[in-house]
Design a protein around this motif. Structure first.
Motif, PDB file in Angstrom:
ATOM      1  N   ALA A 243       0.883  -1.203  -0.021  1.00 35.34           N
ATOM      2  CA  ALA A 243       0.175  -0.028  -0.023  1.00 35.34           C
ATOM      3  C   ALA A 243       0.699   1.317  -0.045  1.00 35.34           C
ATOM      4  N   ASP A 244       0.432   2.229  -0.860  1.00 33.94           N
ATOM      5  CA  ASP A 244       1.252   3.525  -0.722  1.00 33.94           C
ATOM      6  C   ASP A 244       1.038   4.359   0.547  1.00 33.94           C
ATOM      7  N   PRO A 245       1.932   5.183   1.071  1.00 36.60           N
ATOM      8  CA  PRO A 245       2.056   5.245   2.568  1.00 36.60           C
ATOM      9  C   PRO A 245       0.932   6.633   2.568  1.00 36.60           C
ATOM     10  N   LEU A 246       0.306   7.300   1.461  1.00 32.38           N
ATOM     11  CA  LEU A 246      -0.641   8.255   2.095  1.00 32.38           C
ATOM     12  C   LEU A 246      -2.134   7.887   1.859  1.00 32.38           C
ATOM     13  N   GLN A 247      -2.385   7.233   0.437  1.00 33.97           N
ATOM     14  CA  GLN A 247      -3.690   7.036   0.101  1.00 33.97           C
ATOM     15  C   GLN A 247      -4.002   5.433   0.413  1.00 33.97           C
ATOM     16  N   GLY A 248      -2.931   4.590   0.492  1.00 37.83           N
ATOM     17  CA  GLY A 248      -3.223   3.213   1.095  1.00 37.83           C
ATOM     18  C   GLY A 248      -3.464   2.410  -0.221  1.00 37.83           C
ATOM     19  N   GLU A 249      -3.298   2.769  -1.480  1.00 34.67           N
ATOM     20  CA  GLU A 249      -3.724   2.416  -2.611  1.00 34.67           C
ATOM     21  C   GLU A 249      -2.724   1.149  -2.858  1.00 34.67           C
ATOM     22  N   PRO A 250      -3.215   0.040  -3.159  1.00 34.92           N
ATOM     23  CA  PRO A 250      -2.183  -1.251  -3.449  1.00 34.92           C
ATOM     24  C   PRO A 250      -1.356  -1.017  -4.672  1.00 34.92           C
ATOM     25  N   ARG A 251      -0.028  -1.333  -4.637  1.00 31.99           N
ATOM     26  CA  ARG A 251       0.831  -1.433  -5.792  1.00 31.99           C
ATOM     27  C   ARG A 251       1.627  -2.560  -5.916  1.00 31.99           C
ATOM     28  N   PHE A 252       1.860  -2.955  -7.138  1.00 29.96           N
ATOM     29  CA  PHE A 252       2.421  -4.162  -7.512  1.00 29.96           C
ATOM     30  C   PHE A 252       2.079  -5.514  -6.491  1.00 29.96           C
ATOM     31  N   THR A 253       1.112  -5.509  -6.119  1.00 34.24           N
ATOM     32  CA  THR A 253       0.608  -6.712  -5.421  1.00 34.24           C
ATOM     33  C   THR A 253       0.335  -7.802  -6.017  1.00 34.24           C
ATOM     34  N   LEU A 254      -0.054  -7.857  -7.297  1.00 29.89           N
ATOM     35  CA  LEU A 254      -0.547  -9.101  -8.192  1.00 29.89           C
ATOM     36  C   LEU A 254      -1.531  -9.593  -7.631  1.00 29.89           C
ATOM     37  N   ASN A 255      -2.524  -8.889  -6.974  1.00 32.03           N
ATOM     38  CA  ASN A 255      -3.600  -9.148  -6.335  1.00 32.03           C
ATOM     39  C   ASN A 255      -3.563 -10.185  -5.166  1.00 32.03           C
ATOM     40  N   LEU A 256      -2.190 -10.152  -4.740  1.00 26.06           N
ATOM     41  CA  LEU A 256      -1.873 -11.055  -3.613  1.00 26.06           C
ATOM     42  C   LEU A 256      -2.168 -10.446  -2.211  1.00 26.06           C
ATOM     43  N   VAL A 257      -2.960 -11.088  -1.448  1.00 26.84           N
ATOM     44  CA  VAL A 257      -3.369 -10.326  -0.089  1.00 26.84           C
ATOM     45  C   VAL A 257      -1.833 -10.236   0.490  1.00 26.84           C
ATOM     46  N   GLN A 258      -1.166 -11.250   0.467  1.00 30.93           N
ATOM     47  CA  GLN A 258       0.057 -11.183   1.396  1.00 30.93           C
ATOM     48  C   GLN A 258       0.998 -10.232   1.096  1.00 30.93           C
ATOM     49  N   LEU A 259       0.807  -9.585  -0.120  1.00 35.50           N
ATOM     50  CA  LEU A 259       1.892  -8.554  -0.519  1.00 35.50           C
ATOM     51  C   LEU A 259       1.225  -7.080  -0.315  1.00 35.50           C
ATOM     52  N   SER A 260      -0.103  -7.119   0.301  1.00 36.45           N
ATOM     53  CA  SER A 260      -0.556  -5.827   0.632  1.00 36.45           C
ATOM     54  C   SER A 260       0.066  -4.895   1.495  1.00 36.45           C
ATOM     55  N   GLU A 261       0.885  -5.343   2.500  1.00 35.78           N
ATOM     56  CA  GLU A 261       1.581  -4.667   3.343  1.00 35.78           C
ATOM     57  C   GLU A 261       3.195  -4.660   3.176  1.00 35.78           C
ATOM     58  N   GLY A 262       3.518  -5.022   1.862  1.00 34.00           N
ATOM     59  CA  GLY A 262       4.734  -4.937   1.514  1.00 34.00           C
ATOM     60  C   GLY A 262       5.544  -6.114   1.885  1.00 34.00           C
ATOM     61  N   ILE A 263       6.793  -6.195   1.520  1.00 37.47           N
ATOM     62  CA  ILE A 263       7.790  -7.329   1.811  1.00 37.47           C
ATOM     63  C   ILE A 263       8.416  -6.974   2.991  1.00 37.47           C
ATOM     64  N   ASP A 264       8.575  -7.738   4.028  1.00 31.34           N
ATOM     65  CA  ASP A 264       9.316  -6.996   5.283  1.00 31.34           C
ATOM     66  C   ASP A 264      10.752  -7.440   5.074  1.00 31.34           C
ATOM     67  N   PHE A 265      11.622  -6.381   5.467  1.00 35.06           N
ATOM     68  CA  PHE A 265      13.119  -6.508   4.898  1.00 35.06           C
ATOM     69  C   PHE A 265      13.796  -7.416   5.693  1.00 35.06           C
ATOM     70  N   VAL A 266      13.129  -8.173   6.803  1.00 34.48           N
ATOM     71  CA  VAL A 266      13.765  -9.592   7.281  1.00 34.48           C
ATOM     72  C   VAL A 266      13.694 -10.572   6.241  1.00 34.48           C
TER      73      VAL A 266
END
Lengths: 146, 500
Positions: B182-205
């Motif tokens: 999700a983008d930091p201001l509007q929360g619009e999903p980006r590059f998630t390929l419709n995968l719920v698991q990617l909606s919060e991004g990829i954790d650096f760990v």
């Protein structure tokens, strides 16, 4: 092949794909940066850098892994993949046991097999105790709830 | 009440059974969390937060501060031994720490990490006790534009000091991966390929464990399976000359870490990163950083510990949390009925000074806890790789699963592991990618916030005195770096001509 050229091709492909994926994202929303603003900047910079790598590559070249390297890689990846696949079904405990047993018991090693089996048991028990019992991590469980 | 009286009061109160227990528990838990990848400081504090309801907020803050500080100590252990950073602030430590371990000097690296953390941590705490009002005024002038410029120039400087174009390409790739979700201001999903698991991004760990940890294992299996590291018994302990070699680095990193930690939003990661860049430029062994230099471990480890004390300044004096962890500590105070802000030192001196004193005690406790463990941890490197690598693989699987309790993250880690293997084979530096990923969301948020404040006008970066100062200072430094590099190249060519 030149390392920079190879990397340049990969990065350019990634930049083009991300550019295509982000084409519907708004650049500006009511005069403020939208969801596509930052990715567009990064994509543009990535395109510039990757083109410069293609046009003016450094002299460093890269070699392909040898057949033996690839066989070892495939074996290691196979074991890890198998562990990840079975983990949700058989649980953390058994999948860990399988992972360690495959690697340690199949190796040609001076340490006796019974000793290695003992080592597998100790490491599996210790990791389960630390991660699940001590730290309370919610790791996958088998149908028998362990 | 002046700072000395305050510290005296704090030390009188910290030596009560309850306060000491909270401090010890926090320090121990923090070390454990730092060592184990995937279990973050903020997550742990969040889990423990409900336990503080109806209890003394001072005790809660003492324990949480211990966790925060302990995690910085512990985070370096796996970064040095396995190339798996337990905390984002340890990514930089892995660069030289792991190289030292590969050379059979894991004991030196771990001890330097513990000692520099202690010394710089004390410097930071002295800053917190004596300079809080001054630093908090400076921190107030540090908004999103300054934060963005600091990160952008730090990344540029890092690229300029390493193999520039290659590092830049990896930083950009890291920034690109950081935009997933999700983008930091509007929360619009980006590059998630419709995968719920990617909606919060990829954790650096996940990325760090895959690229640095699993990638390293996959690359080493063939060459290392039958070998052990050439580790002698005396290498399990640090040498005095190594410790003395780092004294300037530790002092500088302590001061820098404290200042950067106090800037809202910068956090311990930016502090460790900037300290490393600075030392790479000014210390004697700087050009050899990345090959296993003790100063390369001392700089980030010192800075991230001093930054913990720095992060307390805006939290206590202004009520502004600089990171997720300090935000949760702030919540613990508010839940306990204490309102942090400019009047906190006057209204609740007992609480504030006990917390500051507890951080001094936690630093001592952590040094005592960590130094004796150095030979034990370092001796892990004596285990044959055949018996070590499946355990590292196990560690990466557990660490990536623990983030969201989702097997998808483990698959992602495996994917990054393969990418790490390929890039490592091509001699491509991986740390810039992880740094880009860690600092990317922070950079994007501050850039978008800056342009939102100015309604899209980029001149905001030049109109504010602090941001203009950063631009002028960083540009001057970049030009000097370029000039020095060109001069050295020219000198080499001339010398080559003379010889021929």
């Amino acid at each position: 092949m030149s390392r920079d050229r190879l990397l340049g091709i990969v990065l350019l492909s990634i930049a083009i794909i991300s550019g295509l994926l982000s084409r519907d994202l708004p650049w500006l929303v009511q005069g403020r940066p939208g969801a596509g603003f930052f990715p567009s900047i990064i994509t543009s910079l990535l395109i510039i850098v990757s083109i410069s790598m293609l046009v003016r590559p450094s002299v460093e070249s890269t070699s392909l892994p040898t057949r033996e390297d690839l066989l070892i890689l495939i074996r290691a990846l196979g074991i890890v993949t198998f562990t990840i696949v079975i983990m949700p079904y058989v649980g953390f405990l058994i999948s860990t046991l399988v992972l360690l047993a495959i690697v340690w018991l199949s190796a040609n090693d001076p340490i006796s097999r019974s000793m290695r089996l003992l080592l597998v048991t100790v490491v599996v028990t210790a990791s389960y105790t630390i991660f699940v019992m001590l730290l309370g991590m919610q790791l996958p469980k088998s149908a028998l709830e362990f | 009440m002046d700072a000395l009286d305050g510290l005296r009061l704090g030390f009188d109160l910290i030596f009560t059974p309850a306060a000491l227990l909270a401090c010890l528990t926090g320090s121990f838990l923090g070390t454990l969390i730092g060592i184990l990848p995937g279990v973050g400081t903020a997550t742990t504090i969040a889990i423990l937060l409900p336990l503080t309801f109806g209890r003394d907020p001072g005790l809660a803050l003492i324990m949480f501060s211990g966790i925060y500080l302990g995690a910085q100590y512990g985070g370096s252990t796996t970064a040095i031994l396995m190339n798996i950073p337990g905390e984002s602030s340890s990514v930089i430590t892995a660069l030289d720490g792991y190289q030292l371990a590969r050379q059979g000097r894991a004991g030196t690296a771990l001890a330097i990490a513990a000692i520099s953390s202690f010394v710089a941590g004390v410097i930071g705490l002295l800053g917190l006790a004596f300079l809080s009002p001054l630093v908090s005024k400076f921190a107030l002038s540090f908004g999103p534009p300054e934060q963005f410029l600091l990160i952008a120039f730090a990344l540029l400087m890092f690229c300029a000091l390493t193999s520039a174009r290659l590092s830049l390409s990896m930083v950009l790739l890291g920034l690109m991966i950081g935009t997933i979700g999700a983008d930091p201001l509007q929360g619009e999903p980006r590059f998630t390929l419709n995968l719920v698991q990617l909606s919060e991004g990829i954790d650096f760990v996940i990325v760090a464990m895959g690229l640095l940890g699993l990638g390293e294992v996959l690359g080493n299996i063939r060459s290392q399976e039958r070998s052990t590291l050439p580790l002698k018994f005396r290498d399990l302990f640090p040498r005095l000359e190594d410790v003395m070699q780092c004294k300037g680095t530790v002092l500088r990193s302590g001061v820098l870490g404290f200042i950067l930690g106090a800037l809202p939003g910068s956090g311990t990661t930016a502090a460790s990163f900037v300290a490393y860049i600075l030392e790479k430029r000014i210390c004697k062994n700087g050009p050899k950083f990345g090959t296993g230099q003790v100063e390369g471990v001392a700089a980030p480890e010192g800075a991230n510990n001093a930054a913990v004390a720095g992060a307390m300044v805006p939290m206590l004096t202004l009520g502004i949390p600089g990171s997720a962890s300090t935000a949760l500590m702030l919540a613990a105070l508010i839940i306990g009925g204490v309102r942090p802000g400019p009047l906190l030192f006057a209204e609740h001196p007992t609480l504030v000074w006990t917390v500051i004193a507890s951080l001094f005690v936690a630093n001592v406790v952590l040094l005592i806890l960590n130094l004796p463990l150095v030979p034990l941890f370092a001796s892990l490197m004596r285990i044959r790789y055949l018996y070590l690598y499946p355990v590292i693989i196990l560690f990466t699987i557990v660490g990536s699963y623990a983030i969201n309790n989702d097997i998808f993250d483990v698959w992602m880690m495996l994917l990054f592991g393969v990418a790490g293997y390929v890039l490592r084979h091509m001699n491509v530096p991986l740390a810039p990618l992880v740094l880009g990923l860690v600092l990317g969301p922070l950079a994007e948020t501050s850039l978008v916030q800056s342009l939102s404040i100015s309604r899209g006008n980029p001149l905001i970066f030049f109109e504010r005195p602090t941001s203009l100062t950063i631009i002028v200072a960083a540009t001057t430094l970049l030009v000097i770096l370029r000039f020095v590099a060109a001069w050295n190249k020219r000198k080499k060519v001339l010398l080559g001509n003379d010889e021929s």
